[in-house]
Design a protein around this motif. Sequence first.
Motif, PDB file in Angstrom:
ATOM      1  N   LEU A 229     -13.831  16.122   6.712  1.00 46.93           N
ATOM      2  CA  LEU A 229     -13.969  16.123   5.262  1.00 46.93           C
ATOM      3  C   LEU A 229     -13.023  15.103   4.627  1.00 46.93           C
ATOM      4  O   LEU A 229     -13.389  14.402   3.669  1.00 46.93           O
ATOM      5  CB  LEU A 229     -13.694  17.525   4.710  1.00 46.93           C
ATOM      6  CG  LEU A 229     -14.801  18.563   4.958  1.00 46.93           C
ATOM      7  CD1 LEU A 229     -14.312  19.964   4.638  1.00 46.93           C
ATOM      8  CD2 LEU A 229     -16.038  18.230   4.125  1.00 46.93           C
ATOM      9  N   GLN A 230     -11.820  14.989   5.182  1.00 47.80           N
ATOM     10  CA  GLN A 230     -10.859  14.020   4.668  1.00 47.80           C
ATOM     11  C   GLN A 230     -11.276  12.590   4.997  1.00 47.80           C
ATOM     12  O   GLN A 230     -11.176  11.688   4.154  1.00 47.80           O
ATOM     13  CB  GLN A 230      -9.468  14.299   5.261  1.00 47.80           C
ATOM     14  CG  GLN A 230      -8.816  15.576   4.759  1.00 47.80           C
ATOM     15  CD  GLN A 230      -7.489  15.849   5.446  1.00 47.80           C
ATOM     16  OE1 GLN A 230      -7.103  15.142   6.377  1.00 47.80           O
ATOM     17  NE2 GLN A 230      -6.788  16.874   4.984  1.00 47.80           N
ATOM     18  N   GLN A 231     -11.731  12.374   6.236  1.00 48.74           N
ATOM     19  CA  GLN A 231     -12.012  11.018   6.704  1.00 48.74           C
ATOM     20  C   GLN A 231     -13.363  10.493   6.245  1.00 48.74           C
ATOM     21  O   GLN A 231     -13.499   9.308   5.896  1.00 48.74           O
ATOM     22  CB  GLN A 231     -11.918  10.987   8.231  1.00 48.74           C
ATOM     23  CG  GLN A 231     -12.083   9.594   8.830  1.00 48.74           C
ATOM     24  CD  GLN A 231     -11.843   9.599  10.336  1.00 48.74           C
ATOM     25  OE1 GLN A 231     -11.498  10.621  10.931  1.00 48.74           O
ATOM     26  NE2 GLN A 231     -12.025   8.446  10.962  1.00 48.74           N
ATOM     27  N   TYR A 232     -14.377  11.372   6.257  1.00 46.52           N
ATOM     28  CA  TYR A 232     -15.751  10.924   5.972  1.00 46.52           C
ATOM     29  C   TYR A 232     -16.328  11.519   4.693  1.00 46.52           C
ATOM     30  O   TYR A 232     -17.425  11.123   4.272  1.00 46.52           O
ATOM     31  CB  TYR A 232     -16.669  11.279   7.142  1.00 46.52           C
ATOM     32  CG  TYR A 232     -16.303  10.594   8.438  1.00 46.52           C
ATOM     33  CD1 TYR A 232     -16.688   9.275   8.690  1.00 46.52           C
ATOM     34  CD2 TYR A 232     -15.563  11.248   9.414  1.00 46.52           C
ATOM     35  CE1 TYR A 232     -16.361   8.637   9.870  1.00 46.52           C
ATOM     36  CE2 TYR A 232     -15.224  10.620  10.609  1.00 46.52           C
ATOM     37  CZ  TYR A 232     -15.623   9.321  10.836  1.00 46.52           C
ATOM     38  OH  TYR A 232     -15.288   8.685  12.011  1.00 46.52           O
ATOM     39  N   GLY A 233     -15.631  12.499   4.121  1.00 48.43           N
ATOM     40  CA  GLY A 233     -16.156  13.139   2.924  1.00 48.43           C
ATOM     41  C   GLY A 233     -17.306  14.076   3.200  1.00 48.43           C
ATOM     42  O   GLY A 233     -18.046  14.436   2.275  1.00 48.43           O
ATOM     43  N   MET A 234     -17.466  14.476   4.446  1.00 47.66           N
ATOM     44  CA  MET A 234     -18.552  15.397   4.811  1.00 47.66           C
ATOM     45  C   MET A 234     -18.180  16.138   6.093  1.00 47.66           C
ATOM     46  O   MET A 234     -17.305  15.708   6.844  1.00 47.66           O
ATOM     47  CB  MET A 234     -19.872  14.643   5.000  1.00 47.66           C
ATOM     48  CG  MET A 234     -19.883  13.659   6.151  1.00 47.66           C
ATOM     49  SD  MET A 234     -21.412  12.657   6.210  1.00 47.66           S
ATOM     50  CE  MET A 234     -20.993  11.395   5.009  1.00 47.66           C
ATOM     51  N   ARG A 235     -18.850  17.237   6.316  1.00 44.20           N
ATOM     52  CA  ARG A 235     -18.614  18.018   7.525  1.00 44.20           C
ATOM     53  C   ARG A 235     -19.186  17.262   8.740  1.00 44.20           C
ATOM     54  O   ARG A 235     -20.117  16.446   8.584  1.00 44.20           O
ATOM     55  CB  ARG A 235     -19.262  19.404   7.392  1.00 44.20           C
ATOM     56  CG  ARG A 235     -18.605  20.250   6.300  1.00 44.20           C
ATOM     57  CD  ARG A 235     -19.418  21.483   5.959  1.00 44.20           C
ATOM     58  NE  ARG A 235     -19.420  22.474   7.033  1.00 44.20           N
ATOM     59  CZ  ARG A 235     -18.451  23.361   7.235  1.00 44.20           C
ATOM     60  NH1 ARG A 235     -17.379  23.379   6.439  1.00 44.20           N
ATOM     61  NH2 ARG A 235     -18.534  24.244   8.223  1.00 44.20           N
ATOM     62  N   PRO A 236     -18.653  17.507   9.939  1.00 45.26           N
ATOM     63  CA  PRO A 236     -19.136  16.761  11.111  1.00 45.26           C
ATOM     64  C   PRO A 236     -20.641  16.862  11.321  1.00 45.26           C
ATOM     65  O   PRO A 236     -21.290  15.856  11.649  1.00 45.26           O
ATOM     66  CB  PRO A 236     -18.368  17.404  12.271  1.00 45.26           C
ATOM     67  CG  PRO A 236     -17.114  17.928  11.659  1.00 45.26           C
ATOM     68  CD  PRO A 236     -17.511  18.386  10.282  1.00 45.26           C
ATOM     69  N   LEU A 237     -21.204  18.032  11.122  1.00 44.17           N
ATOM     70  CA  LEU A 237     -22.634  18.200  11.369  1.00 44.17           C
ATOM     71  C   LEU A 237     -23.457  17.344  10.421  1.00 44.17           C
ATOM     72  O   LEU A 237     -24.448  16.714  10.833  1.00 44.17           O
ATOM     73  CB  LEU A 237     -23.024  19.675  11.241  1.00 44.17           C
ATOM     74  CG  LEU A 237     -24.383  20.041  11.839  1.00 44.17           C
ATOM     75  CD1 LEU A 237     -24.352  19.911  13.358  1.00 44.17           C
ATOM     76  CD2 LEU A 237     -24.781  21.458  11.445  1.00 44.17           C
ATOM     77  N   GLU A 238     -23.056  17.297   9.163  1.00 45.46           N
ATOM     78  CA  GLU A 238     -23.772  16.456   8.204  1.00 45.46           C
ATOM     79  C   GLU A 238     -23.666  14.985   8.592  1.00 45.46           C
ATOM     80  O   GLU A 238     -24.646  14.228   8.505  1.00 45.46           O
ATOM     81  CB  GLU A 238     -23.207  16.670   6.802  1.00 45.46           C
ATOM     82  CG  GLU A 238     -23.933  15.890   5.722  1.00 45.46           C
ATOM     83  CD  GLU A 238     -23.309  16.063   4.351  1.00 45.46           C
ATOM     84  OE1 GLU A 238     -23.789  15.399   3.402  1.00 45.46           O
ATOM     85  OE2 GLU A 238     -22.343  16.853   4.220  1.00 45.46           O
ATOM     86  N   ARG A 239     -22.479  14.565   9.006  1.00 46.10           N
ATOM     87  CA  ARG A 239     -22.295  13.176   9.449  1.00 46.10           C
ATOM     88  C   ARG A 239     -23.206  12.856  10.627  1.00 46.10           C
ATOM     89  O   ARG A 239     -23.878  11.812  10.653  1.00 46.10           O
ATOM     90  CB  ARG A 239     -20.833  12.971   9.829  1.00 46.10           C
ATOM     91  CG  ARG A 239     -20.536  11.613  10.450  1.00 46.10           C
ATOM     92  CD  ARG A 239     -19.071  11.467  10.816  1.00 46.10           C
ATOM     93  NE  ARG A 239     -18.896  10.410  11.807  1.00 46.10           N
ATOM     94  CZ  ARG A 239     -18.193  10.532  12.920  1.00 46.10           C
ATOM     95  NH1 ARG A 239     -17.563  11.661  13.207  1.00 46.10           N
ATOM     96  NH2 ARG A 239     -18.100   9.522  13.767  1.00 46.10           N
TER      97      ARG A 239
END
Length: 437
Positions: A229-239
């Motif tokens: 969330l900090q690095q990509y602005g989204m949860r891993p699954l969404e990424r």
Amino acid sequence: MKKITCLHPTWLIPVEPRACVLTQHALVICDDKINALLPSAQAYQDYPDAEHIVLAQQALLPGFVNLHAHSAMCLLRGLADDLNLMDWLTQHIWPAEKQHVSDEFVFDGSLQAMAEMLRGGTTTVNDMYFYDQAVARAGIASGMRTVVGCSVLDFPTAYADNADGYLAKAVAAHSAFAGQSGVSFKLAPHAPYTVGDESFKKVVALADKLAIGIHCHIHETADEVATSLQQYGMRPLERLHQLGLLSPQLIAAHMVHANDADLALLSQTGVHIAHNPASNLKLASGFARVHAMQALGINVGIGTDGSASNNKLDLLGDLRMAALLAKAESGNATALSAAVALEMATLAGAKALGMGDQIGSLVVGKQADLIAIDLSALETQPVYDPISQIVYAAGREQVSHVWVNGRCLMRERQLLTMEMGALLDKAAWWQTRIASQ
């Protein structure tokens, strides 16, 4: 001349249909496949020249499918216990692997792990480690049905320098064992926190090109989700969804931290889950929402994870743990019944691997991957319901026979493809080497 074997157990548990138990029935193996399920008396009459094996007070069922394992890590069993995941990985496991992991380490460790798994009734393993060809050779040597997960990371190890290097080795291994019975491959990007976007895109493209699946740790810890969330602005699954990973070709290992939106996405995309109850508990990763997943139609199988974080490759023990945890986590005593747990450890795992039409249940035409469990011991008497007794009371030491592809790999607890003394000598040699450095 075809080899025909008729097995006559006290209880025959086909898994399909669910909760079915046949008594006074036999299963007929013709070469490597299941040829018939029929009353025992008829089997003696129809197959008078076959080898007839009576399995008194034993249950015959499909072999277990270990949907997530790091087999060779059995040589690191007990090296670093009682730590959280990232301390365990970064301070102990990764440094030990950097120093010791080699083709020899992986072959020896995988062979030992496969012996342990076979003795516990596991006939198929979905592995994830390094030195892919060593894992494949161990699978062939042991006779275990082996899915080799070719690891991919963005940082160097003794095996490769970068994602391109890991992928090149995966292609080479896939080519080297093309057409080899009992061995298949998947790409195994380690986790969202060790693999970048460009590398994931390469994994998806190569998996499509080779027509093989993907196996990845996802949502194992709360920190993994928070960091994403900090690095990509989204949860891993969404990424991963945006990168094209989510599909029925993906096995997501752990999936402990899943909110309602995550579960809906998993259900929508057909992703399979490898639930690892013992490892999740030991590393304090949390409690997967297995009951909620299954309510949404998500296919969930069971994995042991590596024996460095379990610390045993005991799928029978883990399926019991999975059933109990699901009841506690959901607050529902009817959640994850014994029959469903058994299905998770067999047919659900087979479906996740794309092998549901080949293994995972005792159906005519499927491969003869079978195990017999002896329920005659005091600890599993009396037997009102053999499925319940297997899941909640039996131990892996009660597995008496194992067949893979119709070939008997263990008879009366004696392995037929590996020599126990040699395995013990190798384990001792590696212990001395690792402990002295």
